[in-house]
Design an enzyme around this catalytic site. Structure first.
Site, PDB file in Angstrom:
ATOM      1  N   HIS A 182       0.811  -1.214   0.000  1.00  0.00           N
ATOM      2  CA  HIS A 182       0.000   0.000   0.000  1.00  0.00           C
ATOM      3  C   HIS A 182       0.848   1.270   0.000  1.00  0.00           C
ATOM      4  CE1 HIS A 182       0.328  -0.178   4.541  1.00  0.00           C
ATOM      5  NE2 HIS A 182       0.425   1.131   4.359  1.00  0.00           N
ATOM      6  N   ASP A 242       0.010  -7.618   1.293  1.00  0.00           N
ATOM      7  CA  ASP A 242       0.444  -6.236   1.500  1.00  0.00           C
ATOM      8  C   ASP A 242       1.970  -6.131   1.548  1.00  0.00           C
ATOM      9  OD1 ASP A 242       0.170  -3.523   1.690  1.00  0.00           O
ATOM     10  OD2 ASP A 242      -0.194  -3.492   3.850  1.00  0.00           O
ATOM     11  N   SER A 246       4.609   2.084   8.056  1.00  0.00           N
ATOM     12  CA  SER A 246       4.213   0.975   7.196  1.00  0.00           C
ATOM     13  C   SER A 246       5.391   0.454   6.381  1.00  0.00           C
ATOM     14  CB  SER A 246       3.102   1.415   6.239  1.00  0.00           C
ATOM     15  OG  SER A 246       1.920   1.689   6.932  1.00  0.00           O
TER      16      SER A 246
END
Length: 361
Positions: free
Chosen positions: A100, A130, A208
């Protein structure tokens, strides 16, 4: 009479104040002299261990910036930038981050702890996990890969450390514990990542794709998501387990994509199974021409609503939710055959079903 005594007392107090003031002595102005520094004792063993983890691993953690085209439907003008974290995977210049973070498809650059900026190419993405792999075009000298650990033997309560770039503040370290294991995390296409790690180490936007480490400084997960009403850390963060990362990343490096193993079923939610008192995965329907259909697996009778087949085990291991099934299929891999234990009414039987890459079926 009382008034005269009050006035006399006030006069006497004033005279005493003047007399006292004439005898006051002030210390001379000494100028801006610094205070002496108190010497501290040695750092604690826990502090030294944490510092060692940071000093060994942080040079291998990078800040990832991906340019994305503006979305006029969101009132955006010009270009936006998605910022996240990544880390060195191998000596060939591959970096790992979250899908992402780089999903926009724009130009991507990374900045090392040294401040050096490098352009990178997108090698491959795995939206179902992901995860994404980047490769550095050119860099003077690569930091060492982050040491790899395993997520199979983790224990709730053991220490966990995260290094990343929360809110763009690069080279930030936080610590906590592993709060829970075997969480499920929804991802692309309605699938779930199984065995996800939950931690209370502070994770915020920008973390992230960064490494989650154990007390030996080994990679045990890749930070990917948080639960928070405010959008900032609330003590509930999630990381993709290292064993999945170690399975997916080499496939991305080889082929640029990861197969999505499946047998061609649509399953009822866990809530539905619970309401019906069913132990296992209820098959709602099978895809036309799928391995499940060819193996004779039957879904719910849409006319009567009667439950058809219930998958109760894969390779003899009990399953209670769809993620248990998909996890078993992913571990076996596309191209293999898997043995399902299926219950229909009062009868239970074993069925061999081929696993295919459902993204290419």
């Amino acid at each position: 009479m009382e008034r005269r005594y009050g006035i006399a007392a006030a006069v006497l107090a004033a005279l005493l104040l003047v007399a006292t003031a004439t005898k006051m002595h002030f210390a001379p102005w000494t100028g801006p002299v610094a205070r002496a520094v108190e010497q501290r004792g040695p750092l604690s063993e826990a502090e030294r261990a944490t510092i060692d983890i940071f000093e060994r691993v942080s040079p291998s953690v990078v800040q990832v910036a991906a340019k994305s085209a503006a979305n006029p439907l969101m009132g955006e003008e010009g270009q936006g930038t998605a910022s996240g974290t990544g880390f060195v995977w191998d000596r060939d210049g591959h970096l790992v981050t979250n899908n992402h973070v780089v999903a926009s498809g724009g130009e991507i650059a990374v900045r090392f702890a040294s401040g050096e900026v490098a352009q990178v190419d997108l090698v491959g993405t795995a939206p179902n996990y992901d995860l994404a792999v980047l490769r550095i075009r050119s860099v003077r000298e690569l930091p060492p890969p982050v040491p790899l650990g395993s997520s199979s033997d983790l224990k709730v309560g053991q220490s966990a450390f995260a290094i990343g770039n929360p809110f763009g503040l690069d080279q930030s370290m936080t610590s906590g514990i592993i709060s829970a294991l075997k969480r499920r995390l929804p991802t692309h296409g309605g699938r779930e990542i199984a065995n996800v790690i939950q931690t209370d180490a502070a994770i915020n936007p920008g973390n992230s794709g960064g490494p989650l480490l154990d007390s030996a400084g080994r990679l045990i997960g890749v930070t990917t998501a948080i639960i928070s009403p405010s959008g900032s850390n609330a003590g509930i963060s999630f990381a993709i387990p290292a064993d999945i990362v170690n399975r997916v990343v080499p496939e991305l490096i080889r082929n640029g994509r990861v197969p999505t193993p499946g047998i061609g079923i649509v399953a009822a939610s866990e809530d539905v199974a619970t309401r019906l008192g069913v132990e296992g995965v209820i098959v709602v329907r099978t895809a036309a021409g799928s391995p499940a259909e060819r193996a004779g697996i039957r879904g719910v009778n849409m006319s009567t609503g009667a439950v058809g087949d219930i998958i109760t085990a894969v390779e003899g291991k009990p399953v209670r939710r769809l993620s248990d099934v998909t996890d078993a299929l992913e571990q076996a891999g596309a191209g293999r055959t898997v043995r399902l234990t299926v219950k229909r009414g009062t009868e239970t039987r074993d069925v061999n079903v081929a696993i295919i890459d459902v993204d290419r079926s």
